[in-house]
Write an enzyme that holds these catalytic residues in place. Structure first.
Site, PDB file in Angstrom:
ATOM      1  N   GLY A  23       1.063  -1.478   0.216  1.00  0.00           N
ATOM      2  CA  GLY A  23       0.089  -0.050   0.023  1.00  0.00           C
ATOM      3  C   GLY A  23       0.810   1.281  -0.182  1.00  0.00           C
ATOM      4  O   GLY A  23       0.534   1.988  -0.508  1.00  0.00           O
ATOM      5  N   GLU A  24       1.468   1.516   0.902  1.00  0.00           N
ATOM      6  CA  GLU A  24       2.689   2.724   0.735  1.00  0.00           C
ATOM      7  C   GLU A  24       3.328   3.040  -0.336  1.00  0.00           C
ATOM      8  O   GLU A  24       3.158   3.940  -0.700  1.00  0.00           O
ATOM      9  CB  GLU A  24       3.655   1.921   2.034  1.00  0.00           C
ATOM     10  CG  GLU A  24       4.827   1.392   1.429  1.00  0.00           C
ATOM     11  CD  GLU A  24       5.694   1.317   3.246  1.00  0.00           C
ATOM     12  OE1 GLU A  24       7.275   1.321   3.045  1.00  0.00           O
ATOM     13  OE2 GLU A  24       4.836   0.980   3.977  1.00  0.00           O
ATOM     14  N   THR A  26       2.300   2.344  -3.594  1.00  0.00           N
ATOM     15  CA  THR A  26       1.468   2.236  -4.756  1.00  0.00           C
ATOM     16  C   THR A  26      -0.066   2.027  -4.659  1.00  0.00           C
ATOM     17  O   THR A  26      -0.825   2.584  -5.543  1.00  0.00           O
ATOM     18  CB  THR A  26       1.653   0.900  -5.603  1.00  0.00           C
ATOM     19  OG1 THR A  26       1.568  -0.489  -5.085  1.00  0.00           O
ATOM     20  CG2 THR A  26       2.809   0.235  -6.135  1.00  0.00           C
ATOM     21  N   GLU A  89       0.168 -13.605   1.028  1.00  0.00           N
ATOM     22  CA  GLU A  89      -0.752 -13.150   0.163  1.00  0.00           C
ATOM     23  C   GLU A  89      -0.271 -14.165  -1.441  1.00  0.00           C
ATOM     24  O   GLU A  89      -0.755 -15.024  -1.884  1.00  0.00           O
ATOM     25  CB  GLU A  89      -1.018 -12.036  -0.573  1.00  0.00           C
ATOM     26  CG  GLU A  89      -1.988 -10.648   0.538  1.00  0.00           C
ATOM     27  CD  GLU A  89      -2.479  -9.322   0.002  1.00  0.00           C
ATOM     28  OE1 GLU A  89      -2.462  -9.180   0.700  1.00  0.00           O
ATOM     29  OE2 GLU A  89      -1.445  -9.846  -1.229  1.00  0.00           O
TER      30      GLU A  89
END
Length: 918
Positions: A23-24, A26, A89
């Site tokens: 998250g940080e 893209t 994931e």
């Protein structure tokens, strides 16, 4: 019970795509844009900050979301490997890809694939923070496997332009989903060729706006077809919307059309919601918002023009390149909206139907061997209708052979409810009189010639031409190339079920009767109650019933099969007594030897408007019959001698159509038929008297007297008075046949001449004089200005009057076997419309040169004209000539110009030099 093999079932997924990313790095740039682009294309995408529900453990829900996704896009960035959640994931994603039909695509955002593969550089730095020995090796292996997959290296793709890379990713996923969707339902049969046909019709490369209509009966596969087309091509459009059940939704509430407009806008404009205040405002909004987008719009199951005007009101609503596909049961809706590209949905072939049934019933492409014959019976019953096959296949799955046989027998008497309910939607939307026409076709008229059916329906007071056109447009009937009324077996079944369902076990209550046993039962009851009228009246008054007054139409076939038919005699004698409302009676009998003095048909209902009875067993109509309502009377192949017996003169004031062909008719008084339009007396070989008083037959348009061999005179035509006009033309006054279109007098062997007054029939198109004893035609034959077809075969005509060249509309002139015919008129070339000329076995010596002016002549038959030696030199000017037969002539060579006629076939020429004839 027979066993069946299992079929592999493809898994259905909650999400099309799962996005795995750090998250940080893209979330607010590349991934955000990629997610939006996927959603615009209708690709259902999982993104953790968008899809996770509050209050649930992230790890559990993430794992479940991975399992429920078809594709994975893993965005590797510099800090991806620092997140244990991202690495977990990835491990799960790689596990799913190995064991399930799921696919992962890596995107290398700001790192090199080798850095991910070997955990070097910035990826190595991020990964180095992990000390959990148990998971590190799994993570390393997952990174290695993922980096070896085909994907996109942002720095080396599209020169690093993120928007272009995103476009490539979306297109790839769209293509994969399209292929996947086409493979999802293995029970789709015969779809490939049908989809190809529709796609070719769309002409995707042409930048116009195109409306395409697909019509067919309910359950015929329209929705399945357009869904397959949609899945195949939707990725090529900037916006798309598949609007199902338009008919149902639009009528479900007063806001139905508005909700459909909102759906179109929501789908095409990337899930942006709009609240529409009115249908009118919705039209304006759709036009405004969609005119700049290349759109694929499917409107499924449309049944009213209002729906099309609300959802796709005009071509200017859409950007060039847009395609709008509309499915409907009613062709007129398409025509009224200006749709010109219209396709019928084809029923399944027998092989396709068998495959579809087998997949639903046995989970395989062919039936189990012991069920093959039973499967054929089911396929025959379904008659190519996919809905019926699916329903029956699902029902019969797992049943043993005895249960199959029982189900098949049951279908013979009890229609398949699910199919009929689907089909009946087309019926319920009809106007009342069109419903009546539909029921008449389903119960009585299927298989009839269209013109005969129109005559029967119009006789009963219906707008038959419009009605049949509406039924055909709604796919409720078909009209074959030879103009016969057809109807799908299940639609016929549905119609007959409607006619009977008010009380299936009481035929006496049915509006139409066509089943032999039920007709006999009703007639027997009618006969019984007619003999105890007073008691019957009391009984039926007490029960609230009226004996057979419900019956409007009857069709019955009587076959001569010995004693088996004997019970019909008494029933048909008095069985019509209480049928006060019977308007239609059709009796098709091949029984020649009715008992002497039988009373069959002596009690005909006065309400009859259409009466057709082949081999009617009486010499005249019954005295008790007050035929004031009768419009059509067809009593062919009967023993009838005269219309009424004992000189009775009842006028049939409403009769328009009369057919006594092949009967024993001896005399006919047309003074009793003031409004007759069509009269067929063909093969009335006993006819000697034909009375047509002045003022009668003023509406007659068609008269057939062919093979009335005892008829010596057409004296009724002599009553025509002459009126001097231009060209000394005789015309009509008191005795009026101006509307006569067809006159058939062939085989009237005692007819030696035609009255001059026949030349006043200005609307006559067909004149048949074959095998008459006529020696010459009237001098003014050329005044038959509408004549198109003239048959003089086997007559004694020697020459044609000069005026014949005035027949500008004549297309066919037949002089075959006129053995004394000597000469064609010199001005033959003035017959500018002539297409066929036959003079076989005639004594002609030459062909006039003017024939070369006949620009439309296709066939020229000169067989056995043995005195003919040559053809005109300019015969090559006959550009349309396709057939020339000179067999049996004395022609030794053909004109050089004939070589110009490349499409010409020459028969009977035996010259050794063929070069100029081919």
């Amino acid at each position: 019970m027979a066993s069946s093999s299992k079929v592999s079932i493809q898994k259905s997924y909650k999400y099309d795509v799962f996005l795995s990313f750090r998250g940080e790095d893209t979330r607010k740039n590349f991934v955000d844009h990629l997610y939006a682009a996927l959603e615009i294309q209708g690709i259902h995408t999982f993104k953790d900050d968008e899809r996770l529900e509050k209050g649930k453990k992230m790890n559990d829900e993430l794992l479940k979301s991975i399992e429920e996704s078809k594709f994975y896009i893993v965005v590797f960035s510099k800090n991806y490997a620092s997140s244990t959640w991202c690495l977990d994931e990835l491990v799960k994603i790689m596990e799913c890809q190995k064991v399930i039909e799921q696919i992962a695509y890596p995107v290398f955002y700001d790192v090199d694939p080798s850095e991910v593969r070997k955990q070097l550089g910035r990826v190595g730095e991020a990964f180095s923070i992990h000390n959990n020995e148990g998971k590190v090796e799994k993570w390393r292996e997952a990174l290695r496997e993922a980096s070896n997959l085909a994907g996109w290296d942002l720095r080396n793709t599209a020169d690093g332009h993120e928007a272009k890379v995103i476009n490539k990713i979306v297109k790839k996923i769209s293509l994969e989903l399209r292929f996947n969707n086409l493979e999802v339902d293995r029970k789709l049969i015969g779809m490939e060729s049908r989809v190809k046909d529709i796609v070719s019709l769309m002409e995707m490369g042409i930048e116009d706006v195109r409306l395409i209509g697909i019509k067919g009966i309910g359950g015929g596969g329209k929705t399945t077809l357009v869904r397959a087309v949609f899945d195949k091509i939707c990725f090529s459009f900037e916006g798309k919307s598949f609007v199902e059940n338009v008919r149902e939704v639009s009528k479900s509430s007063m806001f139905g059309l508005r909700s459909l407009q909102e759906q179109v806008l929501f789908n095409v404009l990337n899930n942006r919601s709009y609240t529409i205040g009115s249908v009118h405002k919705g039209k304006s909004l759709i036009q405004k918002m969609l005119c700049s987008k290349k759109v694929l719009l499917i409107l499924d199951d449309v049944d009213h023009l209002d729906q099309l005007e609300a959802l796709a009101g005009g071509l200017d609503w859409f950007k060039p390149g847009s395609r709008i596909i509309i499915t409907t049961r009613d062709e007129q809706v398409l025509v009224a909206h200006g749709v010109t590209c219209i396709r019928d949905v084809n029923m399944l072939s027998q092989d396709e139907a068998m495959c579809l049934l087998s997949r639903y019933a046995f989970g395989r492409d062919i039936p189990i061997q012991s069920y093959k014959e039973l499967s054929l019976k089911v396929v025959h019953y379904a008659a190519g209708l996919p809905l019926t096959i699916r329903v029956l296949g699902s029902f019969l799955c797992g049943q043993n052979e005895l249960e199959w046989e029982d189900a098949i027998e049951r279908l013979k008497t009890i229609p398949l409810k699910e199919t009929l309910e689907k089909l009946e939607l087309s019926y319920t939307g009809l106007e009342d009189d069109y419903k009546e026409i539909f029921l008449d076709v389903a119960c009585l008229l299927k298989g009839w010639k269209k013109d005969k059916a129109i005559r029967a329906l119009e006789s009963c007071g219906f707008r038959a031409r419009n009605g049949l056109r509406v039924l055909e447009q709604k796919s409720l009937i078909t009209i074959s190339p030879n103009m016969e009324l057809g109807m799908h077996d299940h639609i016929e079944e549905m119609g007959r079920n409607i006619a009977r369902r008010s009380d299936p076990n009481e035929p006496i209550r049915h509006s139409r009767l066509w089943i032999r046993g039920e007709i006999e039962d009703v007639f027997a009851k009618d006969l019984f109650f007619s003999r105890i009228k007073l008691l019957a009246s009391f009984i039926f008054f007490f029960l609230g019933l009226q004996v057979t007054e419900a019956t409007r139409a009857i069709a019955i076939q009587i076959n001569s099969s010995g004693d088996n038919e004997r019970p019909c005699y008494e029933i048909l004698t008095n069985g019509f007594g209480n049928m006060k409302n019977l308007r239609f009676l059709h009796v098709d009998s091949d029984t020649r030897d009715w008992p002497v003095n039988i009373g069959v048909g002596q009690n005909l209902p006065n309400a009859l408007r259409f009466l057709s009875w082949r081999r009617f067993p009486h010499c005249s109509l019954p005295k008790t019959f007050q035929a004031n309502n009768l419009v059509s009377l067809q009593i062919s192949s009967s023993i009838i001698i005269q219309l009424w017996e004992d000189g009775e003169r009842k006028v049939l004031k409403n009769l328009k159509f009369l057919d006594f062909s092949y009967s024993h008719l001896r005399t006919l008084d047309c003074g009793l038929l003031p409004n007759l339009e069509k009269l067929n007396l063909a093969n009335c070989c006993h006819l000697v008297e034909f009375h047509a008083p002045i003022g009668s037959l003023t509406r007659l348009v068609c008269l057939d007297l062919s093979e009335c061999i005892l008829l010596k005179s057409l004296s009724f035509i002599k009553q025509l008075e002459s009126l001097q006009q231009r060209y000394q033309r005789t015309t009509l006054s008191n005795w009026n046949l101006r509307k006569l279109v067809s006159l058939d007098l062939n085989w009237c062997k005692n007819l030696k001449s035609l009255p001059q007054s026949i030349c006043s029939l200005q609307h006559l198109k067909d004149l048949d004089l074959e095998s008459c004893a006529i020696e010459e035609l009237p001098e003014d034959i050329g005044y038959l200005e509408s004549l198109e077809w003239l048959n003089l075969r086997l007559t004694l005509v020697k020459h044609l009057p000069n005026s014949i060249c005035m027949l500008k509309r004549l297309k066919t002139l037949l002089l075959s076997r006129c053995y004394v015919f000597e000469k064609l008129p010199e001005d033959l070339g003035l017959l500018e419309s002539l297409e066929e000329l036959s003079v076989t076995y005639c004594k002609i010596r030459d062909v006039p040169s003017s024939i070369c002016k006949l620009k439309h002549l296709r066939e020229f038959d000169l067989r056995c004209c043995d005195q003919l030696k040559k053809l005109p030199e300019k015969v090559g000017s006959l550009k349309c000539l396709q057939v020339l037969d000179v067999q049996g002539t004395s022609i030794s060579h053909l004109p050089q110009s004939i070589s110009l006629l490349k499409a010409l076939k020459i028969f009977g020429f035996k010259s050794e030099d063929q070069s100029i004839y081919t």
